[in-house]
Design an enzyme around this catalytic site. Structure first.
Site, PDB file in Angstrom:
ATOM      1  N   TYR A  40      -2.622  -0.305  10.794  1.00  0.00           N
ATOM      2  CA  TYR A  40      -2.707  -0.728   9.384  1.00  0.00           C
ATOM      3  C   TYR A  40      -1.395  -0.409   8.667  1.00  0.00           C
ATOM      4  O   TYR A  40      -0.821  -1.267   7.990  1.00  0.00           O
ATOM      5  CB  TYR A  40      -3.886  -0.051   8.691  1.00  0.00           C
TER       6      TYR A  40
ATOM      7  N   SER B  80       0.857  -1.191   0.000  1.00  0.00           N
ATOM      8  CA  SER B  80       0.000   0.000   0.000  1.00  0.00           C
ATOM      9  C   SER B  80       0.892   1.240   0.000  1.00  0.00           C
ATOM     10  O   SER B  80       2.065   1.160   0.409  1.00  0.00           O
ATOM     11  CB  SER B  80      -0.854   0.004   1.268  1.00  0.00           C
TER      12      SER B  80
HETATM   13  P1  NDP Z   1     -11.427  -5.990  -0.165  1.00  0.00           P
HETATM   14  O1  NDP Z   1     -11.953  -5.873   1.219  1.00  0.00           O
HETATM   15  O2  NDP Z   1     -12.354  -5.770  -1.302  1.00  0.00           O
HETATM   16  O3  NDP Z   1     -10.695  -7.385  -0.367  1.00  0.00           O
HETATM   17  C1  NDP Z   1      -9.957  -7.989   0.662  1.00  0.00           C
HETATM   18  C2  NDP Z   1      -9.758  -9.451   0.319  1.00  0.00           C
HETATM   19  O4  NDP Z   1      -8.982 -10.063   1.354  1.00  0.00           O
HETATM   20  C3  NDP Z   1     -11.080 -10.198   0.220  1.00  0.00           C
HETATM   21  O5  NDP Z   1     -11.067 -11.032  -0.909  1.00  0.00           O
HETATM   22  C4  NDP Z   1     -11.090 -11.037   1.495  1.00  0.00           C
HETATM   23  O6  NDP Z   1     -11.760 -12.288   1.254  1.00  0.00           O
HETATM   24  C5  NDP Z   1      -9.603 -11.278   1.697  1.00  0.00           C
HETATM   25  N1  NDP Z   1      -9.308 -11.709   3.057  1.00  0.00           N
HETATM   26  C6  NDP Z   1      -9.505 -11.058   4.216  1.00  0.00           C
HETATM   27  N2  NDP Z   1      -9.168 -11.839   5.259  1.00  0.00           N
HETATM   28  C7  NDP Z   1      -8.738 -13.012   4.718  1.00  0.00           C
HETATM   29  C8  NDP Z   1      -8.260 -14.224   5.276  1.00  0.00           C
HETATM   30  N3  NDP Z   1      -8.136 -14.400   6.596  1.00  0.00           N
HETATM   31  N4  NDP Z   1      -7.914 -15.219   4.430  1.00  0.00           N
HETATM   32  C9  NDP Z   1      -8.026 -15.068   3.101  1.00  0.00           C
HETATM   33  N5  NDP Z   1      -8.485 -13.957   2.510  1.00  0.00           N
HETATM   34  C10 NDP Z   1      -8.827 -12.932   3.329  1.00  0.00           C
HETATM   35  O7  NDP Z   1     -10.216  -4.937  -0.222  1.00  0.00           O
HETATM   36  P2  NDP Z   1      -9.107  -4.618  -1.345  1.00  0.00           P
HETATM   37  O8  NDP Z   1      -9.350  -5.345  -2.575  1.00  0.00           O
HETATM   38  O9  NDP Z   1      -8.985  -3.172  -1.390  1.00  0.00           O
HETATM   39  O10 NDP Z   1      -7.799  -5.173  -0.588  1.00  0.00           O
HETATM   40  C11 NDP Z   1      -6.876  -6.043  -1.178  1.00  0.00           C
HETATM   41  C12 NDP Z   1      -5.476  -5.668  -0.716  1.00  0.00           C
HETATM   42  O11 NDP Z   1      -5.128  -4.387  -1.233  1.00  0.00           O
HETATM   43  C13 NDP Z   1      -5.339  -5.570   0.803  1.00  0.00           C
HETATM   44  O12 NDP Z   1      -4.101  -6.139   1.192  1.00  0.00           O
HETATM   45  C14 NDP Z   1      -5.297  -4.064   1.053  1.00  0.00           C
HETATM   46  O13 NDP Z   1      -4.621  -3.728   2.223  1.00  0.00           O
HETATM   47  C15 NDP Z   1      -4.570  -3.597  -0.211  1.00  0.00           C
HETATM   48  N6  NDP Z   1      -4.758  -2.194  -0.546  1.00  0.00           N
HETATM   49  C16 NDP Z   1      -6.012  -1.684  -0.814  1.00  0.00           C
HETATM   50  C17 NDP Z   1      -6.187  -0.340  -1.096  1.00  0.00           C
HETATM   51  C18 NDP Z   1      -7.529   0.258  -1.325  1.00  0.00           C
HETATM   52  O14 NDP Z   1      -7.667   1.507  -1.312  1.00  0.00           O
HETATM   53  N7  NDP Z   1      -8.576  -0.524  -1.586  1.00  0.00           N
HETATM   54  C19 NDP Z   1      -5.029   0.566  -1.189  1.00  0.00           C
HETATM   55  C20 NDP Z   1      -3.765  -0.070  -0.923  1.00  0.00           C
HETATM   56  C21 NDP Z   1      -3.650  -1.389  -0.629  1.00  0.00           C
HETATM   57  P3  NDP Z   1     -12.690 -13.072   2.294  1.00  0.00           P
HETATM   58  O15 NDP Z   1     -13.270 -12.061   3.238  1.00  0.00           O
HETATM   59  O16 NDP Z   1     -13.695 -13.717   1.388  1.00  0.00           O
HETATM   60  O17 NDP Z   1     -11.777 -14.051   2.945  1.00  0.00           O
END
Ligand code: NDP
Length: 257
Positions: free
Chosen positions: A168, A155
Site C-alpha cells: 500500500y 496518504s
Molecule cells: P473508501 O473505501 O471509503 O473509498 C474508496 C473509493 O475508491 C470508493 O469510492 C471506491 O468506489 C473507489 N474505488 C475503488 N476501486 C475503484 C476503481 N477500480 N475504480 C473507481 N473507483 C474505485 O476509502 P477512502 O475514502 O478512505 O479512500 C479514498 C482515498 O483516500 C484512497 O486513495 C485512499 O488510499 C486515500 N487515503 C485514505 C485514508 C484513510 O484513512 N481513509 C488516509 C490516507 C489516504 P467503488 O468501490 O464504488 O468503485
C-alpha cells in the site's frame, strides 16, 4: 458537442467543472458533496453507481441552492478506456474540465509473507495505474484548454512505511512521485496538488482480509478525522488564485503522531 454552459458560468462566477474519482464513499463522497454545495459542477465517478445516485439525491437540495451539480457516472479507473471516456464525456457535455481529483484507492493490507499477490495487484492497479489513467486522459485536455488542476489523494503512507502496509505504501509513494513529477513537468497554466491525509473515517479498511492486519488497523484507526477535513483541503487548493499552486497538504488527526 453540447454548448459549454458551465464554461461561461466558470468565467463569471468561479464555478468549476470538477471530476472526482472514487466518489461513492469516504473522502471522495465528502469532496464531491462539498464542491457541489459550493456551486461547482461535480462529475462523480466510481463503480457503485447506486451509492453515487444516493449521494446525488442526498445533496440535491444544498447543491441546487447554490447552482452546483453532482452528476453520477460509472467509472472503473483500472480500465484506461473507461477513464478516458469519463474525462472526454465530461468535457463534451460541459465544454471544459477544470480539475481532476484522483482519489479512488484500495488498501487490503497484509504482511508480505502472506503472499496475497492478487491483493498486491489490485492496489497497484487502482492506486497507481488508475492514477496514471486519469493523467493520460486529462493532460491533453488541460494542455488544449491552457488550464487545469490535478489533485491526487495520496496518504501519509507516501512518507512512511509500517508493517503490513509495504505494498500500500509503495503505491502511495508512487502516487506521490508521479504527481510531483507531473508538477515539475507541467507548464504554469496547469496546477498540481498532492493531498496526503492521515487516518480518515471511511470504508478503506473494510477490504483487509488478513486477520492480523485487520486487528492492528482497528487500533490504528481508532482516532480518525472526518472526510470533510480532506474535502476542506481540496477546496482550499482549488480556490487559490490561478498563479498559486498548493504543492502538497499533509494533514493528520491531532492524536495521530
Ligand atoms: P473508501 O473505501 O471509503 O473509498 C474508496 C473509493 O475508491 C470508493 O469510492 C471506491 O468506489 C473507489 N474505488 C475503488 N476501486 C475503484 C476503481 N477500480 N475504480 C473507481 N473507483 C474505485 O476509502 P477512502 O475514502 O478512505 O479512500 C479514498 C482515498 O483516500 C484512497 O486513495 C485512499 O488510499 C486515500 N487515503 C485514505 C485514508 C484513510 O484513512 N481513509 C488516509 C490516507 C489516504 P467503488 O468501490 O464504488 O468503485
Amino acid at each position: 458537442m453540447n454548448t459549454p454552459i458551465i464554461e461561461r458560468a466558470e468565467s463569471a462566477t468561479g464555478r468549476k467543472v470538477v471530476l472526482v474519482t472514487g466518489a461513492s464513499s469516504g473522502i471522495g463522497a465528502a469532496v464531491a458533496a462539498r464542491l457541489a454545495a459550493q456551486g461547482h459542477h461535480v462529475v462523480a465517478g466510481a463503480r457503485r453507481t447506486d451509492r453515487l445516485r444516493e449521494l446525488a439525491e442526498h445533496t440535491a437540495e444544498a447543491t441546487a441552492r447554490c447552482g452546483g451539480g453532482l452528476e453520477p457516472v460509472r467509472l472503473d479507473v483500472t480500465d484506461r478506456a473507461d477513464t478516458e471516456a469519463f474525462v472526454r464525456t465530461a468535457r463534451e457535455r460541459h465544454g471544459r474540465v477544470d480539475a481532476l481529483i484522483s482519489n479512488a484507492g484500495v488498501m487490503p493490507l497484509s504482511r508480505l509473507d502472506s503472499l496475497l499477490v492478487g491483493e498486491w495487484d489490485r492496489m497497484i492497479d487502482v492506486n497507481v495505474r488508475g492514477l496514471l489513467h486519469g493523467i493520460a486522459a486529462a493532460l491533453p485536455v488541460f494542455r488544449e484548454q491552457g488550464s487545469g488542476h490535478f489533485v491526487t489523494v495520496a496518504s501519509t503512507g507516501a512518507h512512511e512505511v509500517v508493517p503490513t502496509a509495504a505494498v500500500y505504501c509503495a503505491t502511495k509513494y508512487a502516487a506521490w512521485a508521479i504527481t510531483e513529477g507531473l508538477r515539475q513537468e507541467c507548464d504554469p497554466s496547469i496546477r498540481v496538488t498532492t493531498i496526503s491525509p492521515g487516518v480518515v473515517e471511511s470504508e478503506l479498511a473494510d477490504s483487509i482480509t488478513e486477520a492480523g492486519a485487520a486487528e492492528a488497523m482497528r487500533a490504528y484507526r481508532a482516532h480518525a478525522m472526518s472526510p470533510d477535513a480532506i474535502a476542506g483541503a481540496v477546496s482550499y487548493a482549488l480556490g487559490q488564485a490561478p498563479d498559486v499552486d498548493i504543492n502538497e497538504i499533509v494533514l493528520r488527526p491531532v492524536r495521530q503522531r
